[in-house]
Design a protein around this motif. Sequence first.
Motif, mmCIF file in Angstrom:
data_model
loop_
_atom_site.group_PDB
_atom_site.id
_atom_site.type_symbol
_atom_site.label_atom_id
_atom_site.label_comp_id
_atom_site.label_asym_id
_atom_site.label_seq_id
_atom_site.Cartn_x
_atom_site.Cartn_y
_atom_site.Cartn_z
ATOM 1 N N LEU A 105 -7.299 -0.669 10.385
ATOM 2 C CA LEU A 105 -5.951 -0.742 9.798
ATOM 3 C C LEU A 105 -5.899 0.045 8.484
ATOM 4 N N ILE A 106 -6.939 -0.074 7.689
ATOM 5 C CA ILE A 106 -7.006 0.691 6.436
ATOM 6 C C ILE A 106 -7.052 2.188 6.742
ATOM 7 N N GLY A 107 -7.893 2.584 7.688
ATOM 8 C CA GLY A 107 -8.011 4.001 8.051
ATOM 9 C C GLY A 107 -6.701 4.592 8.541
ATOM 10 N N ILE A 108 -6.022 3.882 9.415
ATOM 11 C CA ILE A 108 -4.761 4.402 9.950
ATOM 12 C C ILE A 108 -3.661 4.347 8.895
ATOM 13 N N THR A 109 -3.721 3.387 8.013
ATOM 14 C CA THR A 109 -2.773 3.360 6.887
ATOM 15 C C THR A 109 -2.982 4.586 5.999
ATOM 16 N N LEU A 110 -4.229 4.951 5.756
ATOM 17 C CA LEU A 110 -4.524 6.145 4.960
ATOM 18 C C LEU A 110 -4.007 7.410 5.645
ATOM 19 N N ILE A 111 -4.162 7.486 6.964
ATOM 20 C CA ILE A 111 -3.632 8.628 7.716
ATOM 21 C C ILE A 111 -2.112 8.681 7.577
ATOM 22 N N THR A 112 -1.485 7.537 7.718
ATOM 23 C CA THR A 112 -0.021 7.470 7.628
ATOM 24 C C THR A 112 0.466 7.878 6.236
ATOM 25 N N ILE A 113 -0.157 7.332 5.212
ATOM 26 C CA ILE A 113 0.231 7.683 3.843
ATOM 27 C C ILE A 113 0.023 9.178 3.598
ATOM 28 N N GLY A 114 -1.136 9.682 4.007
ATOM 29 C CA GLY A 114 -1.422 11.106 3.836
ATOM 30 C C GLY A 114 -0.430 11.991 4.567
ATOM 31 N N SER A 115 -0.076 11.587 5.764
ATOM 32 C CA SER A 115 0.882 12.350 6.557
ATOM 33 C C SER A 115 2.255 12.378 5.895
ATOM 34 N N VAL A 116 2.720 11.221 5.461
ATOM 35 C CA VAL A 116 4.039 11.124 4.819
ATOM 36 C C VAL A 116 4.049 11.885 3.491
#
Length: 154
Positions: free
Chosen positions: A97-108
């Motif tokens: 969940l942390i990893g995918i949250t980081l991907i999402t934040i980075g993408s946005v």
Amino acid sequence: MYTTLLALHSLIRWLVLVSLVFAILWAYRGWLLRKRYLKFDDTVRHVTATVAHVQLILGIWLYFISPIVTYFLHNFSIAVHERVMRFFGMEHITMMLIGITLITIGSVKAKRKSTDKDKFKTMAIWFTIALLVILSSVPWWFSPLISRPGFRPF
């Protein structure tokens, strides 16, 4: 259904890793070589985040039907002291969940940056941190702590 989801989750793990590594290398290339941020670059960012989100949905679905997690949740005081049960009941899902949250934040954040350099730089940094978090919590077949096969049959 459980075995099919498990096989899909195992397979899509490789898509997540390949797309994430490609996006990271592509972002560092763009950032360090001062490339223009083109539609293809945005597609790389978007596809990487989308594949990660598909994996997240499968993982959450799997979490709620997994016999390992069911045991963990119903026998928490005992299971929290068992390495495999704790890993799948708590550690794996938290780190992913942390990893995918980081991907999402980075993408946005990358999408909203105004310069090409900042878009690539943001994507490179956030996706690299996400990759490190994800790699630390995959149950690799070679891991002495928790291991699962590299590919699961359907």
